[in-house]
Design a protein around this motif. Sequence first.
Motif, mmCIF file in Angstrom:
data_model
loop_
_atom_site.group_PDB
_atom_site.id
_atom_site.type_symbol
_atom_site.label_atom_id
_atom_site.label_comp_id
_atom_site.label_asym_id
_atom_site.label_seq_id
_atom_site.Cartn_x
_atom_site.Cartn_y
_atom_site.Cartn_z
ATOM 1 N N TYR A 25 -47.505 36.230 -3.288
ATOM 2 C CA TYR A 25 -48.839 36.352 -2.677
ATOM 3 C C TYR A 25 -49.028 37.760 -2.119
ATOM 4 N N SER A 82 -56.277 40.360 2.002
ATOM 5 C CA SER A 82 -55.548 39.559 3.011
ATOM 6 C C SER A 82 -54.889 40.523 4.001
ATOM 7 N N LYS A 101 -51.830 40.479 -3.267
ATOM 8 C CA LYS A 101 -52.884 40.976 -2.380
ATOM 9 C C LYS A 101 -52.780 42.491 -2.154
ATOM 10 N N ASP A 105 -60.727 26.536 -14.801
ATOM 11 C CA ASP A 105 -59.448 27.047 -14.300
ATOM 12 C C ASP A 105 -59.384 28.550 -14.595
ATOM 13 N N GLY A 154 -63.440 26.008 1.942
ATOM 14 C CA GLY A 154 -62.847 27.182 2.588
ATOM 15 C C GLY A 154 -63.757 28.403 2.636
ATOM 16 N N LEU A 155 -63.170 29.560 2.427
ATOM 17 C CA LEU A 155 -63.891 30.823 2.577
ATOM 18 C C LEU A 155 -64.961 31.010 1.504
ATOM 19 N N GLY A 156 -64.658 30.566 0.278
ATOM 20 C CA GLY A 156 -65.594 30.758 -0.831
ATOM 21 C C GLY A 156 -66.899 30.018 -0.610
ATOM 22 N N SER A 179 -61.875 25.328 -9.707
ATOM 23 C CA SER A 179 -61.166 24.361 -10.539
ATOM 24 C C SER A 179 -61.490 22.936 -10.113
ATOM 25 N N SER A 180 -61.812 22.765 -8.831
ATOM 26 C CA SER A 180 -61.994 21.398 -8.343
ATOM 27 C C SER A 180 -63.463 21.031 -8.089
ATOM 28 N N ILE A 218 -54.463 31.403 -4.687
ATOM 29 C CA ILE A 218 -53.472 30.399 -4.268
ATOM 30 C C ILE A 218 -52.318 31.108 -3.574
ATOM 31 N N THR A 267 -65.290 28.129 -4.825
ATOM 32 C CA THR A 267 -66.357 27.698 -3.907
ATOM 33 C C THR A 267 -66.285 26.210 -3.560
ATOM 34 N N MET A 316 -57.383 32.481 8.938
ATOM 35 C CA MET A 316 -58.584 31.655 8.923
ATOM 36 C C MET A 316 -58.181 30.193 8.727
ATOM 37 N N SER A 359 -57.174 30.626 -13.961
ATOM 38 C CA SER A 359 -55.878 31.199 -14.353
ATOM 39 C C SER A 359 -55.724 31.229 -15.877
ATOM 40 N N GLY A 403 -58.339 37.813 8.262
ATOM 41 C CA GLY A 403 -57.146 37.551 9.065
ATOM 42 C C GLY A 403 -56.746 36.098 8.894
HETATM 43 P P1 NAD Z 1 -58.707 27.310 -0.184
HETATM 44 O O1 NAD Z 1 -57.431 26.771 -0.741
HETATM 45 O O2 NAD Z 1 -59.476 26.497 0.795
HETATM 46 O O3 NAD Z 1 -59.700 27.710 -1.368
HETATM 47 C C1 NAD Z 1 -59.259 28.231 -2.594
HETATM 48 C C2 NAD Z 1 -60.367 28.077 -3.630
HETATM 49 O O4 NAD Z 1 -59.878 28.578 -4.882
HETATM 50 C C3 NAD Z 1 -60.770 26.626 -3.847
HETATM 51 O O5 NAD Z 1 -62.187 26.574 -4.060
HETATM 52 C C4 NAD Z 1 -60.073 26.254 -5.154
HETATM 53 O O6 NAD Z 1 -60.756 25.265 -5.905
HETATM 54 C C5 NAD Z 1 -60.092 27.593 -5.880
HETATM 55 N N1 NAD Z 1 -59.053 27.681 -6.891
HETATM 56 C C6 NAD Z 1 -57.712 27.546 -6.716
HETATM 57 N N2 NAD Z 1 -57.095 27.674 -7.908
HETATM 58 C C7 NAD Z 1 -58.065 27.891 -8.834
HETATM 59 C C8 NAD Z 1 -58.053 28.095 -10.253
HETATM 60 N N3 NAD Z 1 -56.922 28.109 -10.958
HETATM 61 N N4 NAD Z 1 -59.242 28.280 -10.884
HETATM 62 C C9 NAD Z 1 -60.408 28.255 -10.188
HETATM 63 N N5 NAD Z 1 -60.468 28.081 -8.854
HETATM 64 C C10 NAD Z 1 -59.316 27.898 -8.196
HETATM 65 O O7 NAD Z 1 -58.304 28.681 0.442
HETATM 66 P P2 NAD Z 1 -59.141 29.810 1.229
HETATM 67 O O8 NAD Z 1 -58.425 30.076 2.476
HETATM 68 O O9 NAD Z 1 -60.588 29.501 1.261
HETATM 69 O O10 NAD Z 1 -58.844 31.042 0.266
HETATM 70 C C11 NAD Z 1 -59.854 31.817 -0.349
HETATM 71 C C12 NAD Z 1 -59.324 33.229 -0.560
HETATM 72 O O11 NAD Z 1 -59.110 33.835 0.692
HETATM 73 C C13 NAD Z 1 -58.000 33.309 -1.318
HETATM 74 O O12 NAD Z 1 -58.009 34.413 -2.187
HETATM 75 C C14 NAD Z 1 -56.999 33.539 -0.190
HETATM 76 O O13 NAD Z 1 -55.855 34.186 -0.638
HETATM 77 C C15 NAD Z 1 -57.818 34.403 0.734
HETATM 78 N N6 NAD Z 1 -57.362 34.468 2.123
HETATM 79 C C16 NAD Z 1 -57.317 33.356 2.919
HETATM 80 C C17 NAD Z 1 -56.893 33.497 4.241
HETATM 81 C C18 NAD Z 1 -56.822 32.343 5.185
HETATM 82 O O14 NAD Z 1 -56.293 32.526 6.306
HETATM 83 N N7 NAD Z 1 -57.293 31.170 4.859
HETATM 84 C C19 NAD Z 1 -56.516 34.756 4.737
HETATM 85 C C20 NAD Z 1 -56.569 35.850 3.898
HETATM 86 C C21 NAD Z 1 -57.003 35.695 2.592
#
Ligand code: NAD
Length: 248
Positions: free
Chosen positions: A153, A140, A157, A61, A17-19, A38-39, A91, A14, A186, A63, A184
């Motif tokens: 990846y 995804s 997924k 973290d 991004g999407l979270g 994590s951040s 990731i 969170t 994003m 993972s 899709g």
């Molecule tokens: P992002 O990199 O902006 O966000 C990733 C989030 O995961 C961040 O909040 C980060 O702090 C957290 N994170 C990463 N490693 C972590 C760890 N080890 N422990 C705890 N938290 C951790 O990316 P996003 O695009 O918002 O991705 C969110 C989800 O959506 C992911 O599962 C990604 O695969 C999926 N997704 C994204 C897209 C896209 O186009 N952006 C498309 C399909 C699916």
Amino acid sequence: MFQLNGKTALVTGTSGGLGRAMAEGLAAAGASIIGISSSGSASMVESIRSQGGQAEQISADLSRVNDLDSLFNKAVHVYGRIDILVNNAGIIRRTPAADHAMEDWNDVIQLNLNAVFRLCQLAGRHMIERGSGKIINIASMLSFQGGINVPGYTASKHGVTGLTKAFANEWAGSGIQVNAIAPGYMETNNTAPILADQKRYQSITERIPAGRWGKPEDLQGPVVFLASSASDYVNGHVLSVDGGWLAR
Ligand code: NAD
């Protein structure tokens, strides 16, 4: 039927991004949020509280799969229960398949699949005791397609949609709905390298029937639907939110 007042949602990833957008969408529908990333998720917490909502964050973290039991218990103690789990943290590592390092493969599988399995299991046990719950896993387009330079990846997924259906089957009878959202293309950190490559960005945009990339806010309606009683008879579904990408 889309209201989430009195519900508690645990959302991973969170910090942005999407979270972050999904957490804000769930909070706007009335849910109290616990964000794990994590951040840190300070901006998510601040923005939800500024709108009158409730949110807390835990930095961890995910993972470190052996720590997930105590982390989940910590999250439960924040508001006393978890009604909704959104497994969003993920990731991506980009290198051609022939050169893809085992370390990259393992790191991606560890967070995107192993941590998702364990958090589903922990939340599922907690929800079975209560006779209700909603689990939403973030899949995804690469749950359906192969992608380029991202074999780990893609495998993770594809695995997320399999896990979603496996848990959905076993827990539907206990009042728990397990579903997935497949976003899709994003605009987030995850896709930053593609956004920076004008030629690739353009060719992807042209293939999207909606004519534009998705924004994190595009997931707010779908996640509220899958978290609310509006979806009580929806089980094991993978909802694409892709501007028509897969339909093309
Ligand atoms: P992002 O990199 O902006 O966000 C990733 C989030 O995961 C961040 O909040 C980060 O702090 C957290 N994170 C990463 N490693 C972590 C760890 N080890 N422990 C705890 N938290 C951790 O990316 P996003 O695009 O918002 O991705 C969110 C989800 O959506 C992911 O599962 C990604 O695969 C999926 N997704 C994204 C897209 C896209 O186009 N952006 C498309 C399909 C699916």
